[in-house]
Write an enzyme that holds these catalytic residues in place. Structure first.
Site, mmCIF file in Angstrom:
data_model
loop_
_atom_site.group_PDB
_atom_site.id
_atom_site.type_symbol
_atom_site.label_atom_id
_atom_site.label_comp_id
_atom_site.label_asym_id
_atom_site.label_seq_id
_atom_site.Cartn_x
_atom_site.Cartn_y
_atom_site.Cartn_z
ATOM 1 N N GLY A 81 0.824 -1.216 0.000
ATOM 2 C CA GLY A 81 0.000 0.000 0.000
ATOM 3 C C GLY A 81 0.854 1.259 0.000
ATOM 4 C CG ASP A 177 2.931 -9.873 4.607
ATOM 5 O OD1 ASP A 177 3.299 -10.669 5.492
ATOM 6 O OD2 ASP A 177 1.739 -9.618 4.358
ATOM 7 C CE LYS A 203 4.386 -0.116 2.610
ATOM 8 N NZ LYS A 203 3.439 -0.853 1.779
ATOM 9 C CG ASP A 206 -1.912 -0.327 8.139
ATOM 10 O OD1 ASP A 206 -2.372 0.653 7.526
ATOM 11 O OD2 ASP A 206 -2.196 -1.501 7.850
HETATM 12 P P1 FBP Z 1 0.556 -1.925 3.669
HETATM 13 O O1 FBP Z 1 0.518 -2.792 4.882
HETATM 14 O O2 FBP Z 1 0.994 -2.613 2.442
HETATM 15 O O3 FBP Z 1 1.339 -0.674 3.918
HETATM 16 O O4 FBP Z 1 -0.920 -1.427 3.335
HETATM 17 C C1 FBP Z 1 -1.735 -0.955 4.355
HETATM 18 C C2 FBP Z 1 -3.109 -0.605 3.868
HETATM 19 O O5 FBP Z 1 -3.219 0.767 3.553
HETATM 20 C C3 FBP Z 1 -4.148 -1.002 4.924
HETATM 21 O O6 FBP Z 1 -4.337 0.018 5.846
HETATM 22 C C4 FBP Z 1 -5.348 -1.326 4.084
HETATM 23 O O7 FBP Z 1 -6.201 -2.236 4.722
HETATM 24 C C5 FBP Z 1 -4.742 -1.956 2.879
HETATM 25 O O8 FBP Z 1 -3.482 -1.349 2.714
HETATM 26 C C6 FBP Z 1 -5.553 -1.740 1.637
HETATM 27 O O9 FBP Z 1 -4.981 -2.486 0.606
HETATM 28 P P2 FBP Z 1 -5.218 -2.230 -0.932
HETATM 29 O O10 FBP Z 1 -4.409 -1.017 -1.288
HETATM 30 O O11 FBP Z 1 -4.675 -3.454 -1.567
HETATM 31 O O12 FBP Z 1 -6.660 -2.008 -1.128
#
Ligand code: FBP
Length: 554
Positions: A81, A177, A203, A206
């Site tokens: 994200g 991850d 990064k 969250d």
């Molecule tokens: P990361 O853990 O990859 O930084 O992403 C966090 C996040 O923004 C979460 O808060 C949210 O639930 C998720 O990504 C949303 O994922 P996507 O962008 O795949 O819809």
């Protein structure tokens, strides 16, 4: 990009701040090693899985005028994200590599780990990087959620593509991850005596990639400030119109750090912290009862309005839902193929109901059908339920409304309940980075370059002492294996970097717990306003309440 906003032009000119060491010495630094390390959990299981990278020392840097400066070729990718500040990791890397040796080169793999595997890349030059300095988003090279998990499909092609470019190092900018995958790749390479280095950067908006050594992940500062601005504005609307309860779901797939920070910033009437719900073993029914109780008491005080903050990942922390999601994940991991071959939603729910324990079948049936189907059918590439799509705030509004109706019939609620729902998520992930995130990421870019120059692999770039002035910031490297423990993923026990959840004995949670009763029935909201880039430092350079409270106690 032919036209840019006036603000963006001014932000291009912003020079991000660096730790004193890099200001003084550039990359003329040497790595200083501490003692051997272990993993945060199950070292006896993790050590044999990482025989080459386990136990490596923590690294700090010292200036060293005699350090050798050969040109470096580095590849970088953005994973998962978006988070404000990613562009400054790349500009920091670029500037540091050029300072190190003018012939150094930086390549950006496009659209995340997927681009690394497919060999989609571009060379990053000065004119290109200048267009992205201090801007939000990951659009400079894009991102995706491909997991580097299959040797044949991902790892071998990725290494081949890095070798074809003659890379010395690969920098993976990602969450828990992606950095876990980085640690596995570093181990794989070392086991084969391949000199390619792998370095991670922390990064995620969250805020859950943090620990004793990683003080915060980048993006948390900007995103939580932006959400707090919007909540403050809604709270002012609440105080003006005095007619709605606003239920606001906040991003944060698992941990409630964002919700906690926003509660501390705005003094919302209700803020649910998932980790507390789990610790109290609160059922969905009990949670609804609690919220309805606060709404009813507000009504008794003449207030048919208020603000409630709901963390995105709440459902997975409600005990009966957590067990149910775990069972679902196990069923889908083992029987996913047969499940996916079923032709209709009715067949799919019947298939699952029949395999769940009675308590979990009951938990899933208690949810509206659209929500049941989302829980059953959708998983992201890491096997997680995509909570950003699950409208928990609407579920709570409906359940609270139903409970208030019952209470009204019994004479326990004499007010009105009219609710508005909001989801604050994607609008926070690509905001122009706050000064903090702009400076932190630029410093992380320099740190990753310093680790590459020092020949370190299997490390996360870190900058410590972040609550102090930037000249006291301390760059270094933490072995990725040090942050790992064993967790269940896609039906298997796997070594992964431990996610940091909200701890109930942490200073930020204790501050919230001490103050929340005073916020429940008043309109004394705080309105933090927009992120500021120009003006007094106490406004422009303020750190989050979370970091201020954590550092005051550390
Ligand atoms: P990361 O853990 O990859 O930084 O992403 C966090 C996040 O923004 C979460 O808060 C949210 O639930 C998720 O990504 C949303 O994922 P996507 O962008 O795949 O819809």
């Amino acid at each position: 990009m032919t036209e840019v906003s006036s603000l963006q032009k001014l932000r291009y000119a912003y020079q991000p701040k660096l730790p004193a060491l890099f200001v003084k010495a550039g990359l003329k630094v040497k790595a200083v090693e501490g003692g051997a390390t272990s993993s945060v959990g199950q070292p006896d299981t993790i050590r044999p899985l990482f025989p080459n990278t386990f136990g490596r020392p923590i690294v700090t840097f010292q200036s060293d005028a005699s350090s050798d400066a050969r040109p470096l070729k580095v590849g970088v990718l953005l994973s998962g994200g978006q988070a404000p500040g990613g562009h400054n990791i790349i500009s920091g890397l670029f500037d540091a590599l050029r300072k190190h040796h003018h012939e150094s080169k930086l390549f950006g793999f496009e659209n995340g780990p997927g681009g690394l595997v497919k060999n989609k890349y571009r060379e990053i030059d000065a004119a290109f990087v200048d267009r992205y300095r201090n801007t939000g988003g990951f659009d400079i090279i894009g991102s995706d959620r491909t997991k580097l998990e299959s040797e044949e499909k991902h790892i071998i092609p990725a290494i081949k593509n890095c070798e074809a470019l003659g890379l010395n190092a690969l920098v993976i900018v990602g969450g828990d991850d992606s950095n876990t995958n980085g640690g596995m790749l570093a181990e794989y390479l070392l086991a084969r005596k391949n000199p390619l280095l792998v370095i991670g950067c922390p990064k995620t908006i969250d805020g859950d990639l943090k620990n004793e050594h990683v003080e915060t992940s980048f993006g948390f500062d900007t995103a939580s400030k932006l959400y707090s601005e919007l909540i403050g504005n809604i709270a002012t609307d609440v105080n003006s119109a005095k007619k709605y309860w606003h239920f606001i779901r906040l991003m944060g797939r698992s941990a409630s750090h964002i919700t906690l920070e926003c509660a501390l910033q705005t003094h919302a009437n209700i803020a649910i912290i998932s980790e507390e719900v789990e610790a109290r073993k609160q059922t969905l029914k009990a949670l609804v009862e609690e919220i309805a109780g606060v709404v009813a008491e507000n009504a008794a005080r003449g207030r048919n309005f208020g603000v409630a903050l709901i963390p995105e990942g709440l459902l997975e922390f409600i005990p009966e839902m957590k067990v149910m999601v775990h069972e679902l994940n196990e069923i889908l991991a083992k029987e996913g193929k047969s499940f996916n071959e079923l032709g209709s939603d009715v067949e799919r729910v019947e298939f699952i109901y029949g395999r769940l324990t009675p308590a979990s079948a009951q938990a899933v049936k208690s949810l509206p059908m659209t929500l049941q189907l989302q829980l059953l059918t959708e998983r992201d590439k890491a096997g997680n339920v995509p909570f950003s799509k699950i409208e928990t705030e609407k579920l709570l509004i409906d359940m609270v409304a139903a409970r208030l109706k019952e209470m009204k019939a019994g004479g326990l609620f004499k007010g009105e309940f009219s609710a508005q729902n909001h989801f604050l998520g994607y609008e926070g992930r690509c905001s122009p980075p706050s000064n903090f995130d702009a400076d932190y990421c630029y410093s992380l870019g320099f740190t990753a370059a310093a680790l590459a120059a020092a020949g370190k692999t299997g490390y996360m770039a870190v900058v410590r002492n972040l609550s102090k002035a930037h000249d006291q910031w301390q760059p270094g490297g933490i072995p990725l294996t040090m942050m790992m423990n064993i967790e269940r993923r896609k039906g298997k026990d796997m070594p992964v970097i431990r996610k940091s959840l909200v701890e109930l004995d942490s200073a930020p949670f204790k501050e919230f717990a001490a103050k929340r009763d005073a916020w429940k029935y008043t309109s004394e909201y705080l309105c933090p306003g927009p992120i500021q880039f120009f003006g007094p430092s106490e406004v422009c350079d303020a750190i989050t309440k979370t970091m201020a409270l954590e550092s005051a106690r550390s």
